[in-house]
Design a protein around this motif. Structure first.
Motif, PDB file in Angstrom:
ATOM      1  N   TYR A 374       0.817  -1.219   0.000  1.00  0.00           N
ATOM      2  CA  TYR A 374       0.000   0.000   0.000  1.00  0.00           C
ATOM      3  C   TYR A 374       0.847   1.264   0.000  1.00  0.00           C
ATOM      4  N   TYR A 375       1.820   1.361   0.865  1.00  0.00           N
ATOM      5  CA  TYR A 375       2.562   2.608   1.048  1.00  0.00           C
ATOM      6  C   TYR A 375       3.310   2.979  -0.222  1.00  0.00           C
ATOM      7  N   SER A 376       4.045   2.046  -0.799  1.00  0.00           N
ATOM      8  CA  SER A 376       4.812   2.354  -2.006  1.00  0.00           C
ATOM      9  C   SER A 376       3.907   2.667  -3.185  1.00  0.00           C
ATOM     10  N   ARG A 377       2.780   1.970  -3.260  1.00  0.00           N
ATOM     11  CA  ARG A 377       1.840   2.252  -4.350  1.00  0.00           C
ATOM     12  C   ARG A 377       1.255   3.668  -4.225  1.00  0.00           C
ATOM     13  N   ALA A 378       0.934   4.072  -2.973  1.00  0.00           N
ATOM     14  CA  ALA A 378       0.390   5.411  -2.775  1.00  0.00           C
ATOM     15  C   ALA A 378       1.417   6.482  -3.113  1.00  0.00           C
ATOM     16  N   MET A 379       2.653   6.287  -2.672  1.00  0.00           N
ATOM     17  CA  MET A 379       3.707   7.255  -2.983  1.00  0.00           C
ATOM     18  C   MET A 379       3.960   7.315  -4.480  1.00  0.00           C
ATOM     19  N   ASP A 380       3.823   6.199  -5.154  1.00  0.00           N
ATOM     20  CA  ASP A 380       4.034   6.188  -6.594  1.00  0.00           C
ATOM     21  C   ASP A 380       2.995   7.039  -7.319  1.00  0.00           C
ATOM     22  N   LYS A 381       1.733   6.981  -6.840  1.00  0.00           N
ATOM     23  CA  LYS A 381       0.682   7.794  -7.459  1.00  0.00           C
ATOM     24  C   LYS A 381       0.979   9.290  -7.303  1.00  0.00           C
ATOM     25  N   PHE A 382       1.493   9.713  -6.134  1.00  0.00           N
ATOM     26  CA  PHE A 382       1.814  11.118  -5.922  1.00  0.00           C
ATOM     27  C   PHE A 382       2.961  11.558  -6.825  1.00  0.00           C
ATOM     28  N   ARG A 383       3.983  10.730  -6.950  1.00  0.00           N
ATOM     29  CA  ARG A 383       5.149  11.105  -7.757  1.00  0.00           C
ATOM     30  C   ARG A 383       4.777  11.260  -9.227  1.00  0.00           C
ATOM     31  N   LEU A 384       3.826  10.474  -9.658  1.00  0.00           N
ATOM     32  CA  LEU A 384       3.397  10.602 -11.045  1.00  0.00           C
ATOM     33  C   LEU A 384       2.617  11.885 -11.292  1.00  0.00           C
ATOM     34  N   SER A 385       2.061  12.431 -10.172  1.00  0.00           N
ATOM     35  CA  SER A 385       1.254  13.647 -10.327  1.00  0.00           C
ATOM     36  C   SER A 385       2.072  14.933 -10.181  1.00  0.00           C
ATOM     37  N   ILE A 386       3.359  14.843  -9.817  1.00  0.00           N
ATOM     38  CA  ILE A 386       4.214  16.018  -9.609  1.00  0.00           C
ATOM     39  C   ILE A 386       5.112  16.209 -10.818  1.00  0.00           C
ATOM     40  N   ASN A 387       5.173  17.464 -11.316  1.00  0.00           N
ATOM     41  CA  ASN A 387       6.056  17.799 -12.444  1.00  0.00           C
ATOM     42  C   ASN A 387       7.033  18.866 -11.994  1.00  0.00           C
ATOM     43  N   ASP A 388       8.284  18.551 -12.017  1.00  0.00           N
ATOM     44  CA  ASP A 388       9.311  19.473 -11.499  1.00  0.00           C
ATOM     45  C   ASP A 388       9.342  20.788 -12.263  1.00  0.00           C
ATOM     46  N   GLU A 412      -1.330   5.219   6.123  1.00  0.00           N
ATOM     47  CA  GLU A 412      -1.159   4.718   7.482  1.00  0.00           C
ATOM     48  C   GLU A 412      -1.822   3.355   7.694  1.00  0.00           C
ATOM     49  N   ALA A 413      -2.202   2.686   6.597  1.00  0.00           N
ATOM     50  CA  ALA A 413      -2.914   1.413   6.725  1.00  0.00           C
ATOM     51  C   ALA A 413      -2.127   0.408   7.546  1.00  0.00           C
ATOM     52  N   PHE A 414      -0.823   0.411   7.379  1.00  0.00           N
ATOM     53  CA  PHE A 414       0.001  -0.546   8.112  1.00  0.00           C
ATOM     54  C   PHE A 414       1.130   0.149   8.847  1.00  0.00           C
ATOM     55  N   THR A 435      -5.784  -5.923   4.180  1.00  0.00           N
ATOM     56  CA  THR A 435      -4.784  -6.995   4.254  1.00  0.00           C
ATOM     57  C   THR A 435      -3.606  -6.618   3.372  1.00  0.00           C
ATOM     58  N   PRO A 436      -2.423  -7.112   3.659  1.00  0.00           N
ATOM     59  CA  PRO A 436      -1.243  -6.782   2.843  1.00  0.00           C
ATOM     60  C   PRO A 436      -1.426  -7.224   1.401  1.00  0.00           C
ATOM     61  N   ARG A 437      -0.665  -6.553   0.522  1.00  0.00           N
ATOM     62  CA  ARG A 437      -0.764  -6.864  -0.891  1.00  0.00           C
ATOM     63  C   ARG A 437       0.505  -7.487  -1.447  1.00  0.00           C
ATOM     64  N   SER A 438       1.623  -7.248  -0.814  1.00  0.00           N
ATOM     65  CA  SER A 438       2.870  -7.830  -1.306  1.00  0.00           C
ATOM     66  C   SER A 438       2.980  -9.287  -0.878  1.00  0.00           C
ATOM     67  N   ILE A 439       3.741 -10.057  -1.646  1.00  0.00           N
ATOM     68  CA  ILE A 439       3.902 -11.480  -1.342  1.00  0.00           C
ATOM     69  C   ILE A 439       4.608 -11.669  -0.016  1.00  0.00           C
ATOM     70  N   SER A 440       5.623 -10.839   0.251  1.00  0.00           N
ATOM     71  CA  SER A 440       6.384 -10.981   1.484  1.00  0.00           C
ATOM     72  C   SER A 440       5.505 -10.764   2.707  1.00  0.00           C
ATOM     73  N   ALA A 441       4.675  -9.723   2.685  1.00  0.00           N
ATOM     74  CA  ALA A 441       3.810  -9.447   3.830  1.00  0.00           C
ATOM     75  C   ALA A 441       2.675 -10.462   3.934  1.00  0.00           C
ATOM     76  N   ARG A 442       2.174 -10.922   2.801  1.00  0.00           N
ATOM     77  CA  ARG A 442       1.101 -11.915   2.833  1.00  0.00           C
ATOM     78  C   ARG A 442       1.592 -13.251   3.401  1.00  0.00           C
ATOM     79  N   LEU A 443       2.847 -13.579   3.158  1.00  0.00           N
ATOM     80  CA  LEU A 443       3.384 -14.831   3.680  1.00  0.00           C
ATOM     81  C   LEU A 443       3.387 -14.831   5.206  1.00  0.00           C
TER      82      LEU A 443
END
Length: 709
Positions: A374-388, A412-414, A435-443
């Motif tokens: 979740y966290y990395s996916r959310a940060m990725d959406k913000f970075r795509l919306s910012i233009n230097d 802050e989900a996790f 629930t977690p979405r990555s394989i590592s956290a789901r394991l």
């Protein structure tokens, strides 16, 4: 006479014809030549038919093949001329045997081997064999020549090279060939042409020694094995005795076709040794009645012991059991404030709390650092919306703060607090919003769910036992506790195998207990003494089968421990003809489940039989250690998968055209920089971080299209 008593109906006769005629006449007088008997005659008898008695119709004979050799006519003619009678075929075999020896001697003489006869004495101790004996034997085996029957020749091991028998059946006054046997072809038999004495095609051989007999069965009154039927006492109807043993004897008598008479032993004992007035060893109880010949079968809960085995034969066991201790139970009314936590030991609860914290920490770490959560996916959406090119540092920082506030629930989900709550909710089976979405956290999450199910099931099962069964518990927990107790007395059945065991054993604690035994005269007396344990607390040691029966009848009784495994069996006199049939019958009844049905019928009472140990110990850490070890191993596996996720994400960054990352090392460094920067900003490192955030956002703006899946 012995043959008739055994019930055998097959007789094999091997003798000369004159003796055979005498035997046939005596057998006729004993009714051994009637229909259903099978007589098999060999050698000389099978060569004659005209002089045999007329009641031998159906006699089976074995005779050598009627093959005539070169010397047959000459030898039989000279024998008839000299003795005025026909030579029997058996004598022809003797004649051929002498010929074989002569052929061997002739072969040695042809080879110029001189024979040196010596005077031998086979009666003396350790006689010296003839030195040329082996040489002569080898020469005989190699010899060959004409004979009265088949030509003489031998196999390498000294057997006849050609041997065969004709199987003949006396039909009226004529021998009819119904088969043959040779050492080359084996048995060839025409079964449709064979019949036995008196023309019948069956043999009245039941193979049973007990069939049709009335046997005496000795036993003693000991519930539930043998008891007096109440209906017989009150109404005088029905049978006098009932019980496990009676049902067992009824079934065996039906299957083996015999009847029996019950004889209750006078002294009420199973059997113990004592020395008589004349100094000889005698036996009491049912064992004594078998030894003294007063009964044919001892049917009781008789334990197999070496001493008894010397004077009688035990059948196959009808029950395997051991010894146990019968005692009264007492109610445990004492409760504690934290009794609900007693099913698990303190170290298990500590391990559960530590596991909650560890799983929450690892889940938070994986959620922040995994490129696919979740966290990395959310940060990725913000970075795509910012233009230097369109925003400066201050605007970027403000936009980041505004965006972060809007996405607070997702980012802050996790967090550690939410992860800890999520882990606790999973442990209590309450579920979670995300629930977690990555394989590592789901394991790690999946393994924690499995561990939670195991821990919850273990706790629930033991809590039920603690709140119910633990309300009743014995006055002691083991045989060692009983041996060391000063408040309780104990005893066994007097003059029994159990008493003998305690008196002669050298094993602790039995050896020490024999000095404190307070024995009783019967099992029922022992039960009553335990039930009346008020002033004196008494425990009774006996056969598990009997004591479990008492426990099923009296709900305030229980058994403790199980030791000295032994078996219960019927007994017959030494070398009894009934032993084999009874043993086979018991095995058959065991395989058919009849003995199990008897056990259910006679040993289940009004009280529900519980476990021998009615107390339950808390579950220790060792019992659940595997669950926590798997959790710990899963943490390592999850971190290894996280590393693989970073490698995959870095490779994807290298392949994107809108990112200024050309090497794998640069991709890892860039990703690590913004993850650590975001993590520090979210954990309270505010001093001097605004410029760092602006620089980070400027970098992100330059890489506006950095997509991390």
């Amino acid at each position: 006479t012995f043959t008739i008593q055994l019930g055998a109906r097959i007789v094999i006769l091997n003798c000369l014809l004159p003796q055979a005629l005498v035997i046939f006449e005596r057998a006729r007088r004993m009714n051994m030549m009637d229909g259903g008997w099978c007589w098999i005659a060999v050698d000389a008898i099978a060569s004659q038919a005209s002089i045999l008695p007329s009641n031998l119709n159906g006699l089976i004979g074995l005779s050598y093949h009627s093959s005539y050799g070169q010397l047959y006519r000459n030898v039989t003619a000279r024998y008839l001329q000299r003795y005025n009678e026909t030579i029997e075929s058996l004598y022809l075999q003797y004649f051929d045997s002498v010929l074989a020896v002569s052929y061997g001697i002739q072969a040695m003489l042809r080879e110029n081997k001189k024979l040196k006869p010596v005077k031998l004495s086979c009666d003396q101790f350790n006689p010296v064999p003839w030195q040329q004996g082996h040489q002569m034997f080898q020469s005989i085996k190699q010899a060959s020549g004409p004979s009265t029957t088949l030509s003489i020749n031998f196999t390498a091991d000294g057997g006849p090279g050609n041997i065969g028998y004709d199987i003949v059946n006396l039909h009226g006054q004529t021998w009819a060939k119904v088969g043959s046997w040779t050492n080359h072809r084996g048995l060839e038999l025409d079964r449709n042409r064979i019949y036995f004495l008196d023309g019948v095609n069956y043999i009245l051989d039941s193979g049973s020694f007990i069939s049709g007999k009335n046997v005496t069965v000795t036993t003693l009154l000991d519930a539930p094995f043998t008891m007096i039927d109440e209906d017989y006492i009150i109404n005088g109807t029905g049978r006098k005795y009932k019980g496990y043993i009676i049902d067992l004897m009824d079934e065996m008598s039906k299957n083996l076709n015999f009847s029996y008479t019950v004889r209750v032993v006078n002294d009420g004992q199973y059997g113990a040794q004592y020395r008589g007035k004349d100094g000889s060893i005698k036996w009491t109880g049912v064992v004594g009645e078998i030894v003294d010949g007063m009964a044919d079968i001892a049917a009781a809960a008789l334990s197999i012991t070496p001493e008894r085995q010397q004077v009688l034969d035990f059948t196959m066991p009808f029950m395997n059991q051991g010894l146990t201790v019968l005692t009264v139970t007492k109610r445990n009314d004492a409760t504690t404030l934290f009794q609900a936590f007693l099913p698990l030991k303190i170290e298990v609860w500590i391990a559960v709390l530590i596991s909650l914290v560890v799983v929450a920490t690892v889940t938070t770490f994986l959620s922040w650092f995994s490129p696919f959560d979740y966290y990395s996916r959310a940060m990725d959406k913000f970075r795509l919306s910012i233009n230097d090119d369109e925003v400066d540092n201050k605007s970027s920082l403000n936009a980041f703060q505004v965006w972060k506030k809007d996405r607070e629930e997702e980012l802050e989900a996790f967090s550690f607090g939410n992860s800890l709550w999520y882990t606790l909710s999973s442990f209590l089976a309450q579920g979670a919003d995300r629930t977690p979405r990555s394989i590592s956290a789901r394991l790690i999450t999946a393994i924690w769910w499995v561990a939670s199910v195991i821990l919850a099931a273990t706790y629930t099962a033991n809590l039920t036992a603690f709140l119910t069964v633990n309300s009743l518990h014995p006055t002691f927990n083991s045989l060692s506790d009983l041996a060391n107790s000063r408040r309780m007395s104990y005893g066994v059945l007097a003059n029994s195998s159990i008493e003998s065991f305690f008196l002669h054993t050298t094993i602790s604690p039995y050896q020490e207990m024999k000095y404190n035994l307070k024995n009783v005269g019967s099992n029922s007396e022992g039960f009553k003494r335990v039930l009346n344990s008020t002033m004196e607390q008494y425990a009774y040691i006996g056969d598990a089968a009997l004591l479990n029966y008492a426990k099923s009848q009296h709900c305030n009784l229980t058994t403790v421990g199980n030791f000295k495994e032994d078996s219960l069996a019927l007994a017959v006199p030494k070398e009894s003809l009934y032993w084999k049939e009874i043993s086979i019958q018991i095995l058959r009844l065991r395989e058919e489940g009849f003995l199990d049905k008897l056990g259910t019928k006679w040993f289940e009472g009004k009280c529900k039989v519980t476990s021998e140990d009615s107390s339950h110990d808390p579950v220790s850490f060792q019992s659940l250690a595997g669950v926590f070890y798997i959790l710990l191993a899963t943490v390592g596996f999850s971190l290894a998968i996280l590393l693989i996720e970073w490698i995959v994400a870095a490779i994807q960054d290298m392949r994107r055209r809108d990112l200024k990352v050309f090497t794998f090392k640069d991709a890892i460094k860039e990703r690590l920089r913004y993850v650590l920067s975001d993590a520090l900003s979210d954990t309270g490192c505010k001093a001097g971080e605004e410029d760092a955030n602006a620089r980070e956002l400027r970098i992100i703006g330059a890489n506006k299209s950095s997509t991390m899946i």
